[in-house]
Motif scaffolding. Structure first.
Motif, mmCIF file in Angstrom:
data_model
loop_
_atom_site.group_PDB
_atom_site.id
_atom_site.type_symbol
_atom_site.label_atom_id
_atom_site.label_comp_id
_atom_site.label_asym_id
_atom_site.label_seq_id
_atom_site.Cartn_x
_atom_site.Cartn_y
_atom_site.Cartn_z
ATOM 1 N N CYS A 1 0.864 -1.176 0.000
ATOM 2 C CA CYS A 1 0.000 0.000 0.000
ATOM 3 C C CYS A 1 0.905 1.232 0.000
ATOM 4 N N ASN B 1 2.508 13.246 6.269
ATOM 5 C CA ASN B 1 1.061 13.037 6.421
ATOM 6 C C ASN B 1 0.214 13.906 5.495
ATOM 7 N N TYR C 1 -5.804 21.875 19.525
ATOM 8 C CA TYR C 1 -5.494 20.435 19.435
ATOM 9 C C TYR C 1 -5.872 19.732 20.742
HETATM 10 C C1 LIG Z 1 7.477 0.938 10.058
HETATM 11 C C2 LIG Z 1 6.873 1.846 9.031
HETATM 12 C C3 LIG Z 1 6.065 1.309 8.034
HETATM 13 C C4 LIG Z 1 5.508 2.144 7.051
HETATM 14 N N1 LIG Z 1 4.772 1.570 6.043
HETATM 15 C C5 LIG Z 1 4.217 2.372 5.101
HETATM 16 C C6 LIG Z 1 3.457 1.809 4.016
HETATM 17 O O1 LIG Z 1 3.317 0.573 3.888
HETATM 18 N N2 LIG Z 1 2.905 2.644 3.115
HETATM 19 C C7 LIG Z 1 3.045 4.003 3.214
HETATM 20 O O2 LIG Z 1 2.501 4.695 2.380
HETATM 21 N N3 LIG Z 1 3.783 4.573 4.206
HETATM 22 C C8 LIG Z 1 4.370 3.790 5.147
HETATM 23 N N4 LIG Z 1 5.144 4.358 6.135
HETATM 24 C C9 LIG Z 1 5.318 5.812 6.142
HETATM 25 C C10 LIG Z 1 4.568 6.444 7.316
HETATM 26 O O3 LIG Z 1 3.222 6.217 7.245
HETATM 27 C C11 LIG Z 1 5.001 7.859 7.485
HETATM 28 O O4 LIG Z 1 5.627 7.796 8.721
HETATM 29 C C12 LIG Z 1 3.882 8.863 7.469
HETATM 30 O O5 LIG Z 1 3.793 9.332 6.172
HETATM 31 C C13 LIG Z 1 4.098 9.996 8.340
HETATM 32 O O6 LIG Z 1 5.134 10.801 7.869
HETATM 33 P P1 LIG Z 1 6.124 11.484 8.873
HETATM 34 O O7 LIG Z 1 6.232 10.586 10.060
HETATM 35 O O8 LIG Z 1 7.350 11.795 8.136
HETATM 36 O O9 LIG Z 1 5.334 12.749 9.432
HETATM 37 P P2 LIG Z 1 5.138 14.239 8.921
HETATM 38 O O10 LIG Z 1 3.772 14.340 8.374
HETATM 39 O O11 LIG Z 1 6.265 14.719 8.092
HETATM 40 O O12 LIG Z 1 5.165 14.968 10.334
HETATM 41 C C14 LIG Z 1 6.279 15.697 10.844
HETATM 42 C C15 LIG Z 1 5.845 16.461 12.077
HETATM 43 O O13 LIG Z 1 4.756 17.334 11.774
HETATM 44 C C16 LIG Z 1 3.667 17.063 12.637
HETATM 45 N N5 LIG Z 1 2.411 17.120 11.911
HETATM 46 C C17 LIG Z 1 2.075 16.428 10.795
HETATM 47 N N6 LIG Z 1 0.816 16.723 10.430
HETATM 48 C C18 LIG Z 1 0.367 17.609 11.339
HETATM 49 C C19 LIG Z 1 -0.853 18.289 11.507
HETATM 50 N N7 LIG Z 1 -1.862 18.101 10.679
HETATM 51 N N8 LIG Z 1 -0.995 19.127 12.552
HETATM 52 C C20 LIG Z 1 0.023 19.314 13.392
HETATM 53 N N9 LIG Z 1 1.199 18.704 13.284
HETATM 54 C C21 LIG Z 1 1.378 17.860 12.275
HETATM 55 C C22 LIG Z 1 3.874 15.638 13.103
HETATM 56 O O14 LIG Z 1 3.235 15.399 14.341
HETATM 57 C C23 LIG Z 1 5.349 15.571 13.211
HETATM 58 O O15 LIG Z 1 5.750 16.143 14.438
HETATM 59 C C24 LIG Z 1 5.738 3.542 7.090
HETATM 60 C C25 LIG Z 1 6.546 4.074 8.119
HETATM 61 C C26 LIG Z 1 7.118 3.248 9.064
HETATM 62 C C27 LIG Z 1 7.995 3.849 10.141
#
Ligand SMILES: Cc1cc2nc3c(=O)[nH]c(=O)nc-3n(C[C@H](O)[C@H](O)[C@H](O)COP(=O)(O)OP(=O)(O)OC[C@H]3O[C@@H](n4cnc5c(N)ncnc54)[C@H](O)[C@@H]3O)c2cc1C
Length: 587
Positions: free
Chosen positions: A115, A124, A483
């Motif tokens: 996925c 995100n 929040y």
């Molecule tokens: C073990 C593992 C498996 C995974 N498997 C998949 C997979 O199969 N498919 C896939 O597509 N992805 C996968 N991922 C990717 C995962 O889902 C990402 O971690 C996700 O995209 C979140 O991105 P980020 O952690 O870089 O957060 P970011 O969105 O870059 O967030 C960075 C910071 O901003 C803050 N933030 C973000 N949004 C907001 C908001 N709306 N309001 C306030 N603060 C906010 C967060 O809290 C955080 O502090 C995987 C990750 C891991 C670690």
């Protein structure tokens, strides 16, 4: 069946025992023997709806199965179980009959689907993903990359999230269902694996496309509805992740009890120290809160799918928060043993690392708060000041954990809850409805009624705070105080879930969770989470929970709401003193 195949966790000769789990983690490899067992039980068939020939009838059963995997090794559960579900829910929600058939056949044949949503550059922020699909040559051309995708290197098919319009906004992306074999070999390449701090066995890697051509009918649903499909279908996986994580917390807590009973200090077992008992009991209470919330959340997806967006976001936000804190608390119980990466207690440091991602993968805590925040003003106005007592009929099945559920209607999931919130609306109703029984449940002060009073005061204040929320305070740039409203709301949802689950058990004379002290424990934790009390368990309540914890450990039963038997013991755990009091053994 699965528990039987996984065998005794502490047996050093078990190829899927905890020592083998730890060794695989050290090598950052999947637990191969564990994957074989999951293939043997046909795990992927459980993700396929029964209408398509699979074994998915109730999400409650599926989540229990995935939880059992995580109770042995979260990397196995999240690395080999979850991704088929994450991909599948999109196709079951919006795919064409042909796509549904194709994915069902693939999964029933035991093959893998990945996925692929997230891009490192955008985290995100799903509305800004760059990987593009442009119309051309009678189909689509893919360009761009996805970097951190579970099992992409060994997947036969991919559910891919791609930009299909250069316009900004929520209608610019679509999903595609692709099989690897149909991609021209030179038109894509695999990207290197990412190593992680926790869930080390999960195979995270990427894929990059170069003018890769796919037929027109590979788009899932209508082009432009990708974000909407994700917001609807991922409600299921937002409940699945914390429901699974409870398995990892269960193992950690079991490990904490095992350590505390085996370790002797000051001439007695560490488990005899009141502080340690209280820490273990508090973690147990938090696990039960998380389970009430996710169990009711799971049932809501079946019974009230139009309310799924809020309850799923609350589950994904609050339950990992409680479980991660609980497992960290256990690390203080284990002292220096927690820091060791090998030996009989070495698994705890792995569980602390493995649980951490449940707060940020799939949807981060902040993203889940952001799903809730814009909905709070309408919920406050429409749902939280009920004019009349709701009809209890439709509610009872919602809280009867384990009762049969109708099939999940994927098409009925909606992006928002449109001001409907039966769970929080049922909180004031619960106080009146159960008042007599609360008072009767034990002599002495009516502690649950007092705690419910605190929660109702919190609801009244939250209602006023949310009703006055300005639109510029409900988006990503909202201030921390806004929040915090989403946090307070999730706590009230959990409180209502706990209260009604408790009430459902009242006529079950043997139920551990019908006792007033059970309810006092979970509501105390929740009033603490709301910032209205310290959250510290009263001494007798901590004692009650600790006794039940000990009993379940000795009887080898799960530590969640079900308290289900695991397997016959082949190897005795550390010496087990007799339990000190008798509380009901449930179900
Ligand atoms: C073990 C593992 C498996 C995974 N498997 C998949 C997979 O199969 N498919 C896939 O597509 N992805 C996968 N991922 C990717 C995962 O889902 C990402 O971690 C996700 O995209 C979140 O991105 P980020 O952690 O870089 O957060 P970011 O969105 O870059 O967030 C960075 C910071 O901003 C803050 N933030 C973000 N949004 C907001 C908001 N709306 N309001 C306030 N603060 C906010 C967060 O809290 C955080 O502090 C995987 C990750 C891991 C670690």
């Amino acid at each position: 069946m699965l528990e039987h195949l996984l065998g005794e966790p502490w047996d050093p000769h078990n190829p899927v025992g905890l020592l083998a789990v730890l060794a695989a983690d050290e090598r950052a490899e999947p637990l191969a023997a564990g994957e074989r067992i999951l293939d043997e039980i046909g795990l992927r068939a459980h993700v396929v709806p029964a209408t398509l020939g699979g074994r998915l009838t109730g999400l409650d059963h599926l989540f229990q199965l995935l939880r059992a995997v995580c109770r042995r090794d979260p990397a196995l559960g999240f690395g080999y179980g979850l991704n088929s579900l994450m991909a599948g829910v999109n196709i079951w929600t919006s795919g064409s009959p042909g796509q549904q058939r194709a994915l069902a056949d693939l999964l029933l044949a035991g093959r893998q689907v990945a996925c692929a949503y997230h891009e490192l550059d955008h985290g995100n922020d799903l509305a800004r993903m760059d990987l593009s699909a442009t119309p051309g040559g009678g189909g689509w051309q893919l360009n761009g990359r996805k970097e951190m995708i579970t099992n992409i290197a060994r997947a036969d098919a991919i559910v891919l999230y791609a930009r299909t319009s250069t316009q900004p906004g929520s209608r610019s992306h679509s999903q595609f269902y692709l099989t690897r074999s149909e991609l021209e070999r030179h038109s894509y390449r695999m990207l290197p694996r990412y190593r992680t701090a926790g869930l080390r066995g999960v195979q995270l890697a990427g894929i990059e496309f170069f003018d890769s051509r796919v037929p027109a009918d590979r788009v899932v649903g209508r082009a432009g509805l990708g974000l909407e499909t994700a917001m609807r279908s991922f409600q299921i996986t937002r409940v699945a992740v914390p429901a699974m994580a409870i398995g990892a917390a269960d193992l950690a807590l079991r490990e904490g009890v095992r350590y505390a009973r085996g370790r002797r200090l000051y001439g007695r077992a560490v488990a005899d120290l009141p502080l340690v008992r209280s820490e273990l009991a508090t973690t147990f209470a938090d696990l039960l809160v998380a389970d009430c919330l996710t169990a009711v959340g799971t049932r809501m997806l079946h019974l009230r799918p139009h309310e799924g967006s809020t309850v799923a976001a609350a589950c994904k936000y609050l339950a990992p928060h409680l479980l991660i804190a609980g497992v960290r608390r256990l690390s203080s119980v284990l002292g220096s043993q927690f820091y060791l990466r090998s030996g009989e207690h070495g698994v705890l440091q792995k569980l602390v690392r493995d649980l951490q991602p449940t707060a940020f993968v799939h949807a981060s805590a902040a993203t889940c708060q952001l799903t809730l925040l814009p909905q709070l003003p309408l919920l406050a106005r429409r749902a939280w000041r009920p004019a009349s007592e709701p009809d209890p009929g439709p509610f009872s099945n919602l809280f009867r954990i384990g009762a049969a559920l109708p099939p999940v209607d994927f098409g009925a999931l909606t992006v928002g809850s449109a001001g409907a919130d039966s769970l929080v609306a049922a909180l004031p109703w619960a106080r009146d409805r159960y008042h007599e029984r609360l008072a009767r449940s034990r002599g002495g002060p009516n502690r649950p009624a007092e705690l419910i009073g605190v929660l109702l005061a919190e609801l009244a204040e939250l209602t006023d705070d949310c009703a006055g929320l300005r639109p510029n305070q409900t988006g990503a740039t909202a201030m921390p105080a806004a929040y915090r409203l989403a946090h307070r709301y999730a706590v009230l949802l959990a409180a209502s879930a706990c209260l009604h689950v408790w009430a459902e058990q009242l006529d079950d004379a043997a139920a551990f969770d019908r006792d007033e002290r059970w309810l006092t424990a979970v509501l105390t934790r929740l009033t603490g989470a709301a910032g209205r009390t310290t959250g510290a368990l009263p001494e007798d309540v901590a004692g009650y929970l600790f006794e039940e914890l000990t009993r379940r450990y000795e009887e080898d039963r799960t530590l969640d709401l079900l308290g289900a038997p695991l397997r016959p013991r082949a190897v005795a755990p550390a010496s087990c003193p007799a339990p000190t009091a008798a509380a009901g053994v449930r179900r």
